[in-house]
Structures are given as C-alpha cells and as structure tokens.
Design an enzyme around this catalytic site. Structure first.
Site, mmCIF file in Angstrom:
data_model
loop_
_atom_site.group_PDB
_atom_site.id
_atom_site.type_symbol
_atom_site.label_atom_id
_atom_site.label_comp_id
_atom_site.label_asym_id
_atom_site.label_seq_id
_atom_site.Cartn_x
_atom_site.Cartn_y
_atom_site.Cartn_z
ATOM 1 N N ASP A 372 0.793 -1.227 0.000
ATOM 2 C CA ASP A 372 0.000 0.000 0.000
ATOM 3 C C ASP A 372 0.824 1.276 0.000
ATOM 4 O O ASP A 372 0.373 2.301 -0.503
ATOM 5 C CB ASP A 372 -0.969 -0.011 1.183
ATOM 6 C CG ASP A 372 -2.073 -1.042 0.999
ATOM 7 O OD1 ASP A 372 -2.281 -1.486 -0.150
ATOM 8 O OD2 ASP A 372 -2.713 -1.430 1.992
ATOM 9 N N SER A 373 2.026 1.241 0.553
ATOM 10 C CA SER A 373 2.830 2.461 0.537
ATOM 11 C C SER A 373 3.240 2.835 -0.881
ATOM 12 O O SER A 373 3.588 3.985 -1.149
ATOM 13 C CB SER A 373 4.074 2.309 1.413
ATOM 14 O OG SER A 373 4.985 1.375 0.849
ATOM 15 N N GLY A 378 -1.413 7.351 3.609
ATOM 16 C CA GLY A 378 -2.070 8.514 4.206
ATOM 17 C C GLY A 378 -2.958 9.291 3.266
ATOM 18 O O GLY A 378 -3.897 9.955 3.695
ATOM 19 N N PHE A 380 -5.220 8.302 1.520
ATOM 20 C CA PHE A 380 -6.578 7.753 1.508
ATOM 21 C C PHE A 380 -7.279 7.882 2.865
ATOM 22 O O PHE A 380 -8.235 7.166 3.136
ATOM 23 C CB PHE A 380 -6.547 6.297 1.069
ATOM 24 C CG PHE A 380 -6.024 6.102 -0.325
ATOM 25 C CD1 PHE A 380 -6.800 6.437 -1.418
ATOM 26 C CD2 PHE A 380 -4.745 5.609 -0.546
ATOM 27 C CE1 PHE A 380 -6.318 6.281 -2.712
ATOM 28 C CE2 PHE A 380 -4.251 5.442 -1.827
ATOM 29 C CZ PHE A 380 -5.038 5.778 -2.922
ATOM 30 N N ASN A 456 -10.227 -1.905 -1.896
ATOM 31 C CA ASN A 456 -11.312 -2.648 -1.266
ATOM 32 C C ASN A 456 -11.216 -2.677 0.254
ATOM 33 O O ASN A 456 -12.208 -2.920 0.937
ATOM 34 C CB ASN A 456 -11.322 -4.093 -1.787
ATOM 35 C CG ASN A 456 -9.994 -4.804 -1.565
ATOM 36 O OD1 ASN A 456 -8.955 -4.330 -2.009
ATOM 37 N ND2 ASN A 456 -10.013 -5.945 -0.898
ATOM 38 N N TYR A 457 -10.007 -2.405 0.808
ATOM 39 C CA TYR A 457 -9.848 -2.503 2.254
ATOM 40 C C TYR A 457 -9.919 -1.145 2.935
ATOM 41 O O TYR A 457 -9.362 -0.160 2.444
ATOM 42 C CB TYR A 457 -8.506 -3.165 2.620
ATOM 43 C CG TYR A 457 -8.568 -4.658 2.605
ATOM 44 C CD1 TYR A 457 -9.344 -5.355 3.523
ATOM 45 C CD2 TYR A 457 -7.869 -5.392 1.654
ATOM 46 C CE1 TYR A 457 -9.419 -6.725 3.501
ATOM 47 C CE2 TYR A 457 -7.940 -6.768 1.629
ATOM 48 C CZ TYR A 457 -8.717 -7.427 2.553
ATOM 49 O OH TYR A 457 -8.800 -8.793 2.531
ATOM 50 N N TYR A 459 -8.652 0.287 6.431
ATOM 51 C CA TYR A 459 -7.822 -0.013 7.599
ATOM 52 C C TYR A 459 -8.080 1.044 8.682
ATOM 53 O O TYR A 459 -7.911 2.239 8.437
ATOM 54 C CB TYR A 459 -6.333 0.004 7.239
ATOM 55 C CG TYR A 459 -5.872 -1.188 6.442
ATOM 56 C CD1 TYR A 459 -5.789 -2.449 7.029
ATOM 57 C CD2 TYR A 459 -5.488 -1.055 5.111
ATOM 58 C CE1 TYR A 459 -5.344 -3.548 6.304
ATOM 59 C CE2 TYR A 459 -5.037 -2.152 4.384
ATOM 60 C CZ TYR A 459 -4.971 -3.388 4.987
ATOM 61 O OH TYR A 459 -4.525 -4.477 4.265
ATOM 62 N N HIS A 506 -5.778 -15.076 1.293
ATOM 63 C CA HIS A 506 -4.785 -13.999 1.351
ATOM 64 C C HIS A 506 -4.282 -13.827 2.779
ATOM 65 O O HIS A 506 -4.889 -14.305 3.730
ATOM 66 C CB HIS A 506 -5.359 -12.677 0.829
ATOM 67 C CG HIS A 506 -6.530 -12.173 1.613
ATOM 68 N ND1 HIS A 506 -7.807 -12.683 1.462
ATOM 69 C CD2 HIS A 506 -6.617 -11.209 2.552
ATOM 70 C CE1 HIS A 506 -8.630 -12.047 2.268
ATOM 71 N NE2 HIS A 506 -7.933 -11.154 2.955
ATOM 72 N N HIS A 508 -2.382 -10.805 5.463
ATOM 73 C CA HIS A 508 -2.039 -9.399 5.686
ATOM 74 C C HIS A 508 -0.747 -9.287 6.490
ATOM 75 O O HIS A 508 -0.508 -10.054 7.425
ATOM 76 C CB HIS A 508 -3.159 -8.683 6.456
ATOM 77 C CG HIS A 508 -4.406 -8.489 5.657
ATOM 78 N ND1 HIS A 508 -4.627 -7.371 4.894
ATOM 79 C CD2 HIS A 508 -5.511 -9.271 5.510
ATOM 80 C CE1 HIS A 508 -5.809 -7.467 4.305
ATOM 81 N NE2 HIS A 508 -6.367 -8.611 4.667
ATOM 82 N N LEU A 516 12.860 4.088 19.718
ATOM 83 C CA LEU A 516 13.112 4.243 21.146
ATOM 84 C C LEU A 516 14.588 4.539 21.428
ATOM 85 O O LEU A 516 15.054 4.351 22.535
ATOM 86 C CB LEU A 516 12.716 2.961 21.890
ATOM 87 C CG LEU A 516 11.302 2.430 21.644
ATOM 88 C CD1 LEU A 516 11.140 1.067 22.273
ATOM 89 C CD2 LEU A 516 10.281 3.395 22.217
#
Length: 555
Positions: A372-373, A378, A380, A456-457, A459, A506, A508, A516
């Site tokens: 997705d990146s 962001g 979307f 379609n997803y 998140y 599928h 994920h 840190l």
C-alpha cells in the site's frame, strides 16, 4: 354535573402540570449535569515546540508549489491530466528534520531546525524521478536534489506510481483497444453498452521483474461493493512506455481461458469455440445500505465532567501523556515525542506499511501483492463519520495533503481523538477470606485514530494510550474482500461467497515503526546486555531492535 366534572378535571390537570414544573425546577439543581467544559485543570501545558513535527499548512503547500513552478529549468506541470511524457509535480510533504537536531531543540540544547518540504517530480521529458528538499519555510528560496543521497541510484520514470492522469489514459485505452472491438461479446456476456460500463480493478505488482510496467486489469459490475462482483474478464496491458501510442494488450483472460490478442478472442467467440459467459442479472448483495432501520440508537458515550484531554495545533495532552502528531501522505499517521509523566518514552511511533498477498488460479490474483505504501497510505485518510467511525463527542481534526492533485486539499475530520472505556477494569481484586475487600481501577484510554480506504480494504489505525503507561498500536481491517470469478480449480485458493464468486485466500502484513533510541539509559543498557546473551541476533539489528528488547527485559 357534567360541566362541573369537566372543569374539575381541567383544574386538576393544570395543578398537576404546575406542581411537576415546580418539582423539576427544585430537583434539577441537585441532578448531575454533563459538562462540555473541563472541570479540572490539565496536568501539563501544551508545548509549542511540537510544531517541529507539524504537517505542512495549506499556505506552506502553496508556497512550495509556486516556488517549484517558478523554476523554469524544471518545466513542471501541476495538472492532473499531465501526460507521462511530461514533467509532473506529484507530491509535496513535510521533510522531517534530523532526529539529533530535533532532540537538541526539544531538550533546549540547540536552536529550532530549519523547516523544509519534500517535493517529488516525475520528469517524463528526461526519463527519471527526482526528489527535492525545498526550503526554508515559509517563503522557500532553494531546492536540493536528494535522489542519489537517499536511494544511491537514479530512479527511472517507469517505476513511478500510476497517477490519476494515467488511470484516465488506461481507461481510454481499454475503450479504444478492447471494448470497441468486442461489442458483441461485451453485450452478450456482461450487458455492457453505451449506457452501461464495467468497473476496473488494477492488480499489483505491475510485473514480475525490475523494469516491468504491465498491469492485469480485472473487470467488475458497476455496483456498490464492486469488489465482490467479478465478471470473469481480465486484460494484461503493457504501459511501460511514456508514449501512450506504444501501449498494447499482451493477453486476455475470459471465463478461465487465455488469449494472446483481442482479435483472437473475438474470432473464437464469434465462431463459438470458447465457453461463453451468458449475462444474468445479479442483485447488489454487496450494498452497505441497511435492509431495515435500527429500532433505536446504540449506546453513546459522554464526558460527564468535560474532556480529560486537550488538542492544540499538533499537540495532545491526556492525563500523564503528551505527544505531537502528524499524517504523512505516504505512510499514514504518526506521533512523535511521546512522553509519560514528563519522560520521553518514544521518539516516534508511526505506520509504515500494509501488505496483502493473494492466491488464485486466475491471472491477476495469481500475482497480487498489494504494497500500500507504493500508492501511498495517508492519502486515503478521508472524513470520519460521527457516531460510526468515531464517537459523536470525539474531537475531530482536519488535515491537508498534496499528492497527485493540482492544489493542496483539505480533508475534514480525517483524524479523531477520544477517551474510551475499554470495557474491563485495568486491575481489580475481591477478597472474602478472613475479611472482605474490593479494589479496582477503571480502564480508560485515549484513542488516536485515522481510517484509510485503500481500494477494497478500509484499515482502521489506532494508537491507544493507557493510564498504566503502555501504548498500543492497533489496526483493524474492514471493507470488502477482493474476489475473482469462479473457474475450474478456483476452490483450491479460497471459498465461494456468491454465485460464480471466489473469496481469495490472502494474508495481511502490517509494519509499524517504533523509535526508542534515546531511551538507552544505564539501567536499560544493563538489561540489554542480559538480553543479548539470550538473543545474540539483536546485536546485528541496530539500535531500534536493541531498545525494544531492552524495554521488554526491563518491564
């Protein structure tokens, strides 16, 4: 008598009304009231230094855009219909300053870092992609090419993401090279004509080796929830060239059968030598419209004594917590300088990647790995719906973005913040042995949320801040499954969810960044030494992993 009775009843009703009004007035002052105002002061004060992490404002986006347009040697266009062979200003985003500079500023040891922006240009005329740092903001006066510095190589133009302008060109290409040549097939199999169209869904990745730019495009019925209405038709388009006249159809899939050209499919369809799909009306079973109205409102939350958190600029205070926040167009939501009781416990917590890998017997889904990146996470993050996506009484925050558009765009209410009762006590104990006692603590936490609808997803991203001093990064996937047309062999790769529809198997994968590094105190160093004895590979993985291991051991 009837008249007297009538007047007596009227008088009784009037007296009852007056008496009730008096009683309500007397007791209303005793009843607890829900206050929109905070009754207790915040434990900390907002820190203006959080602005070092703030997303670009609308004015800053415009300043960068105008500056880049003024650089005549770059010859940039900002129009969405810019051709791939031209130069397009694709992205403007905040360029985060170096961590060492920021920490020095936050801790009062150095001056404020220079504020800069990142600008990504698709140089179609030169055949490459460039990333520039533009500054200082406001009122930029310089730009610096950082492509080689960041990526150690030139980026060829065909590795760019598909823009809205290129999507439009691909749809036009399909109309001319596929639909117009298969009029009979499209009408008989899918009831497609002048007044009815199919929806497209682009599969990824766009090839199997470096340099490929070939996309399997699947077609779905033009319904809401189109992702579960496949029609059994897919086309492989080669669009590697920046000149659309060189684009070509390399393969087609119709009802599980492959064809090398549009002409081959047409000839075999007309001759009756293929197994045909016969159009059949289908109900819109994927609609999210409720089939019946709810009987009553669902439970609602409210703040009896006002909100216990505060949002100012890009800084949030909540009980013992404080942090800065932002929303990257590329990777999504992020928080910085996370402190608990004044002590920094994390420099950065951010979303980095969402990936899904599919299995199928059909062409597009065989290859599909959505990263997705690569199309930006962001970008979307759209407006959140009150009472559904977040509680009605949440605090909603607007964001601005500039990615694949002609001007910075405001996204109303795209972040929400609310305190939430987690539904179980943080801790409790009841004792009835020798003496009776009970102790418990309410488990309320602050939720910082965005929702990204990527294809379609949907998140749902949450960073949750607990009163115990712990932070949870959480993602919930909803939306629609991605499906394919049911053909022979399909059921090895999923489950049938409707007539001729396969819900594909599928997996994920979600990636977060947790920084840190600045927490390596002497106590933590000692703990990490103990951890390394048990986990020798940590020494090879760098500071971030070592500190996570250290915290785990310390806790």
């Amino acid at each position: 008598m009837n008249s007297l009775l009538k007047w007596a009843l009227i008088l009784f009703v009037l007296i009852s009304i007056i008496l009730n009004i008096v009683l309500i007035s007397i007791h209303s002052g005793r009843a607890p009231k829900c206050s929109s105002q905070r009754l207790h002061p915040l434990q900390e004060k907002h820190d203006e230094r959080s602005r070092v992490f703030a997303d670009l404002s609308r004015d800053e986006y415009l300043q960068v855009q105008q500056y880049m347009l003024m650089q005549k040697d770059l010859d940039i266009s900002t129009l969405q219909n810019t051709k791939p062979s031209q130069n397009f200003l694709f992205l403007i985003d905040l360029s985060l300053p170096k961590k060492a500079d920021v920490l020095g500023y936050l801790d009062g040891k150095s001056s404020k870092p220079v504020r800069e922006a990142t600008a990504v240009v698709f140089h179609g005329t030169k055949g490459h992609i460039k990333e520039y740092v533009v500054g200082p903001l406001p009122n930029p006066v310089y730009h610096r090419d950082v492509t080689m510095e960041k990526y150690k190589k030139e980026l060829p133009i065909n590795v760019r993401t598909v823009t809205i302008g290129e999507y439009v060109l691909l749809i036009s290409f399909l109309e001319q090279e596929v639909f117009s040549k298969l009029v009979k097939l499209m009408k008989e199999s899918f009831d497609v004509g002048q007044d009815k169209k199919l929806n497209v869904f682009h599969q990824m990745p766009r090839g199997v080796k470096s340099g490929d730019r070939k996309t399997w495009i699947s077609f779905f019925r033009d319904f809401s929830g189109r992702y579960i209405h496949p029609v059994g038709f897919e086309v492989l388009v080669n669009h590697e060239s920046i000149n659309t006249s060189d684009w070509r159809v390399e393969r087609l899939l119709y009802n599980g059968q492959y064809f090398n050209t549009v002409e081959e499919l047409k000839q075999k369809y007309d001759s009756g030598s293929v197994k045909k799909i016969v159009f059949k009306e289908s109900r819109n079973y994927g609609s999210l419209k409720p089939q019946r109205k709810p009987l009553q409102l669902s439970p609602q939350q409210f703040y009896a004594e006002g909100k216990r958190f505060s949002v100012k600029n890009n800084h949030i205070l909540y009980l013992d917590w404080s942090f800065a926040f932002g929303l990257s167009s590329l990777t999504g939501m992020r928080v910085f300088d996370v402190r608990f009781k004044g002590e920094r416990i994390a420099y950065e917590l951010s979303v980095q990647e969402a990936m899904s890998v599919y299995g199928s017997v059909t062409a597009g889904m065989i290859l599909t790995k959505f990263l997705d990146s690569s199309i930006s996470i962001g970008r979307f993050a759209y407006e959140l719906t009150r009472g559904v996506d977040c509680p009605y009484d949440a605090t909603y925050i607007d964001t601005y973005r500039y990615i694949d558009m002609e001007a910075p765009t405001r996204y109303r209410n795209s972040i929400c913040v609310f305190e939430h009762n987690m539904g179980q006590p943080l801790r409790r104990h009841f004792a009835d042995f020798f003496h009776n006692s009970y102790g418990g603590m309410v488990n309320s936490a602050l939720v910082f949320r965005t929702i990204t609808a990527i294809g379609n997803y949907d998140y749902m991203w949450d960073f949750i801040f607990y009163q115990s001093g712990s932070v949870e990064a959480k993602v919930h996937a909803t939306g629609y499954i991605s499906s394919s047309y049911l053909v022979n062999g399909s059921l090895r790769f999923g489950h049938q969810v409707a007539e001729n529809v396969l819900g594909n198997i599928h997996t994920h994968f979600i990636n977060f960044k947790v920084d840190l590094d600045d927490l390596l105190t002497s106590t933590c160093q000692h703990a990490f030494v103990q951890v390394k004895k048990r986990m020798s590979f940590c020494a090879l993985r760098g500071c971030a992993v070592s500190n996570i291991a250290c915290l785990s051991a310390d806790v």
